[in-house]
Write a protein that holds these residues in place. Structure first.
Motif, PDB file in Angstrom:
ATOM      1  N   MET A 205       0.866  -1.137  -0.279  1.00  0.00           N
ATOM      2  CA  MET A 205       0.008   0.048  -0.095  1.00  0.00           C
ATOM      3  C   MET A 205       0.874   1.182   0.016  1.00  0.00           C
ATOM      4  O   MET A 205       1.835   1.268   0.756  1.00  0.00           O
ATOM      5  CB  MET A 205      -1.018   0.139   1.161  1.00  0.00           C
ATOM      6  N   HIS A 206       0.401   2.217  -0.694  1.00  0.00           N
ATOM      7  CA  HIS A 206       0.989   3.633  -0.768  1.00  0.00           C
ATOM      8  C   HIS A 206       0.132   4.653  -0.877  1.00  0.00           C
ATOM      9  O   HIS A 206      -1.029   4.294  -1.832  1.00  0.00           O
ATOM     10  CB  HIS A 206       2.018   3.536  -1.880  1.00  0.00           C
ATOM     11  N   ARG A 207      -0.100   5.603  -0.133  1.00  0.00           N
ATOM     12  CA  ARG A 207      -1.127   6.712  -0.495  1.00  0.00           C
ATOM     13  C   ARG A 207      -2.442   6.116  -0.508  1.00  0.00           C
ATOM     14  O   ARG A 207      -3.153   6.468  -1.373  1.00  0.00           O
ATOM     15  CB  ARG A 207      -0.744   7.524  -1.675  1.00  0.00           C
ATOM     16  N   GLY A 208      -2.810   5.264   0.147  1.00  0.00           N
ATOM     17  CA  GLY A 208      -4.158   4.862   0.213  1.00  0.00           C
ATOM     18  C   GLY A 208      -4.862   3.796  -0.906  1.00  0.00           C
ATOM     19  O   GLY A 208      -5.905   3.436  -1.011  1.00  0.00           O
ATOM     20  N   ARG A 209      -3.810   3.524  -1.639  1.00  0.00           N
ATOM     21  CA  ARG A 209      -3.983   2.511  -2.629  1.00  0.00           C
ATOM     22  C   ARG A 209      -3.231   1.430  -2.741  1.00  0.00           C
ATOM     23  O   ARG A 209      -2.259   1.304  -2.258  1.00  0.00           O
ATOM     24  CB  ARG A 209      -3.838   3.236  -4.104  1.00  0.00           C
ATOM     25  N   ILE A 210      -3.627   0.249  -3.269  1.00  0.00           N
ATOM     26  CA  ILE A 210      -2.981  -1.110  -3.141  1.00  0.00           C
ATOM     27  C   ILE A 210      -2.012  -1.070  -4.557  1.00  0.00           C
ATOM     28  O   ILE A 210      -2.806  -1.074  -5.653  1.00  0.00           O
ATOM     29  CB  ILE A 210      -3.843  -2.292  -3.051  1.00  0.00           C
ATOM     30  N   HIS A 211      -0.710  -0.816  -4.546  1.00  0.00           N
ATOM     31  CA  HIS A 211      -0.136  -0.854  -5.759  1.00  0.00           C
ATOM     32  C   HIS A 211       0.309  -1.983  -6.335  1.00  0.00           C
ATOM     33  O   HIS A 211       0.497  -2.175  -7.574  1.00  0.00           O
ATOM     34  CB  HIS A 211       1.277   0.115  -5.537  1.00  0.00           C
ATOM     35  N   GLU A 212       0.577  -3.243  -5.449  1.00  0.00           N
ATOM     36  CA  GLU A 212       0.820  -4.311  -5.884  1.00  0.00           C
ATOM     37  C   GLU A 212       0.404  -5.370  -5.066  1.00  0.00           C
ATOM     38  O   GLU A 212       0.323  -5.132  -3.863  1.00  0.00           O
ATOM     39  CB  GLU A 212       2.363  -4.291  -5.857  1.00  0.00           C
ATOM     40  N   ARG A 213      -0.066  -6.442  -5.639  1.00  0.00           N
ATOM     41  CA  ARG A 213      -0.288  -7.666  -4.851  1.00  0.00           C
ATOM     42  C   ARG A 213       0.356  -8.830  -5.682  1.00  0.00           C
ATOM     43  O   ARG A 213       0.014  -9.135  -6.864  1.00  0.00           O
ATOM     44  CB  ARG A 213      -1.790  -7.993  -4.724  1.00  0.00           C
ATOM     45  N   ALA A 214       1.111  -9.681  -4.912  1.00  0.00           N
ATOM     46  CA  ALA A 214       1.970 -10.820  -5.341  1.00  0.00           C
ATOM     47  C   ALA A 214       2.253 -11.644  -4.293  1.00  0.00           C
ATOM     48  O   ALA A 214       2.259 -11.378  -3.312  1.00  0.00           O
ATOM     49  CB  ALA A 214       3.206 -10.177  -6.048  1.00  0.00           C
ATOM     50  N   SER A 215       2.608 -13.001  -4.811  1.00  0.00           N
ATOM     51  CA  SER A 215       3.303 -13.811  -3.830  1.00  0.00           C
ATOM     52  C   SER A 215       4.335 -13.163  -3.050  1.00  0.00           C
ATOM     53  O   SER A 215       5.030 -12.448  -3.703  1.00  0.00           O
ATOM     54  CB  SER A 215       3.764 -15.125  -4.433  1.00  0.00           C
ATOM     55  N   GLU A 217       7.402 -14.191  -2.356  1.00  0.00           N
ATOM     56  CA  GLU A 217       8.570 -14.573  -3.283  1.00  0.00           C
ATOM     57  C   GLU A 217       8.773 -13.553  -4.301  1.00  0.00           C
ATOM     58  O   GLU A 217       9.721 -12.817  -4.704  1.00  0.00           O
ATOM     59  CB  GLU A 217       8.671 -15.973  -3.620  1.00  0.00           C
ATOM     60  N   ASP A 218       7.594 -13.476  -5.327  1.00  0.00           N
ATOM     61  CA  ASP A 218       7.547 -12.530  -6.241  1.00  0.00           C
ATOM     62  C   ASP A 218       7.706 -11.071  -5.883  1.00  0.00           C
ATOM     63  O   ASP A 218       8.504 -10.307  -6.412  1.00  0.00           O
ATOM     64  CB  ASP A 218       6.319 -12.609  -7.038  1.00  0.00           C
ATOM     65  N   PHE A 219       7.147 -10.594  -4.759  1.00  0.00           N
ATOM     66  CA  PHE A 219       7.164  -9.264  -4.126  1.00  0.00           C
ATOM     67  C   PHE A 219       8.542  -8.872  -4.135  1.00  0.00           C
ATOM     68  O   PHE A 219       8.987  -7.798  -4.641  1.00  0.00           O
ATOM     69  CB  PHE A 219       6.252  -9.092  -3.126  1.00  0.00           C
ATOM     70  N   PHE A 220       9.154  -9.588  -3.271  1.00  0.00           N
ATOM     71  CA  PHE A 220      10.729  -9.337  -2.876  1.00  0.00           C
ATOM     72  C   PHE A 220      11.793  -9.535  -3.668  1.00  0.00           C
ATOM     73  O   PHE A 220      12.562  -8.628  -3.802  1.00  0.00           O
ATOM     74  CB  PHE A 220      10.906  -9.956  -1.404  1.00  0.00           C
ATOM     75  N   ASP A 221      11.385 -10.511  -4.622  1.00  0.00           N
ATOM     76  CA  ASP A 221      12.413 -10.642  -5.776  1.00  0.00           C
ATOM     77  C   ASP A 221      12.318  -9.647  -7.045  1.00  0.00           C
ATOM     78  O   ASP A 221      13.150  -9.387  -7.525  1.00  0.00           O
ATOM     79  CB  ASP A 221      12.622 -12.320  -6.088  1.00  0.00           C
ATOM     80  N   GLU A 222      11.101  -9.518  -7.394  1.00  0.00           N
ATOM     81  CA  GLU A 222      10.933  -8.812  -8.409  1.00  0.00           C
ATOM     82  C   GLU A 222       9.673  -7.926  -8.534  1.00  0.00           C
ATOM     83  O   GLU A 222       8.593  -8.251  -9.104  1.00  0.00           O
ATOM     84  CB  GLU A 222      10.344  -9.986  -9.588  1.00  0.00           C
ATOM     85  N   PHE A 231      10.804   0.947  -1.878  1.00  0.00           N
ATOM     86  CA  PHE A 231      10.456   0.783  -0.506  1.00  0.00           C
ATOM     87  C   PHE A 231      11.388  -0.443  -0.033  1.00  0.00           C
ATOM     88  O   PHE A 231      11.702  -0.546   1.062  1.00  0.00           O
ATOM     89  CB  PHE A 231       9.050   0.447  -0.356  1.00  0.00           C
ATOM     90  N   ILE A 232      11.353  -1.279  -0.917  1.00  0.00           N
ATOM     91  CA  ILE A 232      12.194  -2.740  -0.490  1.00  0.00           C
ATOM     92  C   ILE A 232      13.632  -2.264  -0.318  1.00  0.00           C
ATOM     93  O   ILE A 232      14.466  -2.784   0.776  1.00  0.00           O
ATOM     94  CB  ILE A 232      11.911  -3.846  -1.685  1.00  0.00           C
ATOM     95  N   ARG A 233      14.053  -1.326  -1.240  1.00  0.00           N
ATOM     96  CA  ARG A 233      15.525  -0.834  -0.766  1.00  0.00           C
ATOM     97  C   ARG A 233      15.681  -0.109   0.210  1.00  0.00           C
ATOM     98  O   ARG A 233      16.785   0.222   0.604  1.00  0.00           O
ATOM     99  CB  ARG A 233      16.105   0.002  -2.199  1.00  0.00           C
ATOM    100  N   GLY A 234      14.604   0.579   0.571  1.00  0.00           N
ATOM    101  CA  GLY A 234      14.931   1.344   2.100  1.00  0.00           C
ATOM    102  C   GLY A 234      14.778   2.882   1.621  1.00  0.00           C
ATOM    103  O   GLY A 234      15.144   3.561   2.407  1.00  0.00           O
ATOM    104  N   ASP A 235      14.719   2.916   0.327  1.00  0.00           N
ATOM    105  CA  ASP A 235      14.507   4.592   0.018  1.00  0.00           C
ATOM    106  C   ASP A 235      13.476   5.144   0.621  1.00  0.00           C
ATOM    107  O   ASP A 235      12.348   4.499   0.757  1.00  0.00           O
ATOM    108  CB  ASP A 235      14.568   4.654  -1.554  1.00  0.00           C
ATOM    109  N   LEU A 236      13.642   6.471   0.613  1.00  0.00           N
ATOM    110  CA  LEU A 236      12.412   7.157   1.393  1.00  0.00           C
ATOM    111  C   LEU A 236      11.202   7.357   0.207  1.00  0.00           C
ATOM    112  O   LEU A 236      11.499   7.565  -1.205  1.00  0.00           O
ATOM    113  CB  LEU A 236      12.629   8.692   1.682  1.00  0.00           C
TER     114      LEU A 236
END
Ligand SMILES: Nc1ncnc2c1ncn2[C@@H]1O[C@H](COP(=O)(O)OP(=O)(O)OP(=O)(O)O)[C@@H](O)[C@H]1O
Length: 238
Positions: A205-215, A217-222, A231-236
């Motif tokens: 979720m970002h700004r009130g919306r669901i940007h992505e839904r994934a397994s 593994e897929d979410f963190f790997d790709e 977000f995963i990289r830790g950038d602001l």
């Protein structure tokens, strides 16, 4: 009684506070089994989405539809908050409370709660006023109180945010055990490690919306979106 209260569906659901859209419009379907985890930056709307699904928030427009009537939906789901809510009574009585509210005889409810006191390892401390318990013990109590009704759906809002590693693992054990017994878990967390350990799928979720839904593994790997990547990289993420 219907066999299942799931799936729960959002159709264009929006929650506003004053002029501000907090979440939405959201289209979402959650059914089946397993553990779905909401992640996203502060203020993304994770808590509001959990509250909307649970019935603590109303949609200002759009709809939240469960596959059963309101009373049934409410009695077959539980919610555990970030800061455990503890009633002014003993640990055993705290855990027994939802059964008593549902009309179970006090003696039976207490006997069932005693089993949970053992399950969560509280021992004699569980017989004292629950307000003397530590933060970790209170959260385990809140988990037992949520699970004693064998809910079909369990909502968890950052249930380990204030806990140390040992208490976190104990709460995670209870979550996985509930999932393995068939409880559908829908949870928000900030902890990537926890998301990897527990989630079958991720809703980002970002700004009130669901940007992505994934397994998981897929979410963190790709991750598919630039926002999720950052977000995963830790950038602001502003
Ligand atoms: N009752 C309210 N009135 C006004 N704004 C609100 C209200 N409830 C929530 N908000 C705002 O809505 C946004 C989303 O809040 P929410 O708690 O759902 O986000 P979150 O993703 O759970 O955040 P966090 O990770 O910090 O817990 C925030 O900007 C919050 O300030």
């Amino acid at each position: 009684m219907v066999e299942t209260i799931l799936p729960v569906e959002l159709n264009g659901a929006v929650v506003r506070k004053g002029e501000k859209i907090i979440i939405g419009p959201l289209d979402l379907s959650i059914g089946g089994t397993g553990c779905s985890i909401l992640i996203g930056p502060n203020g993304a709307g994770k808590t509001t989405l959990l509250r909307l699904l649970h019935g603590l928030e109303r949609a200002n427009s759009g709809a939240v539809k469960w596959s059963a009537r309101k009373n049934e939906v409410f009695s077959r789901q539980s919610f555990v908050f970030q800061s455990p809510v503890v009633l002014r009574r003993s640990g055993v009585e705290n855990i027994a409370y939802p059964l008593i509210v549902r009309g179970v005889a006090r003696k039976m409810a207490r006997a069932e709660a005693e089993k949970w006191i053992d399950e969560i390892g509280l021992g004699d401390v569980g017989r004292y006023d629950a307000h003397v318990l530590s933060g970790g013990e209170k959260q385990k109590l809140a988990m037992a109180r949520a699970l004693i009704t064998k809910p079909e759906v369990l909502f968890l809002d950052e249930p380990t945010a204030n806990l140390d590693g040992a208490s976190t693992l104990e709460i995670e054990r209870l979550i996985l055990s509930a999932r393995d017994k068939g409880t559908r878990i829908i949870m928000a967390t900030h902890d990537f490690g926890q998301a990897r350990r527990l989630a079958d799928d991720i809703l980002f979720m970002h700004r009130g919306r669901i940007h992505e839904r994934a397994s998981t593994e897929d979410f963190f790997d790709e991750p598919k979106t630039e926002e999720a990547n950052k977000f995963i990289r830790g950038d602001l993420l502003l």
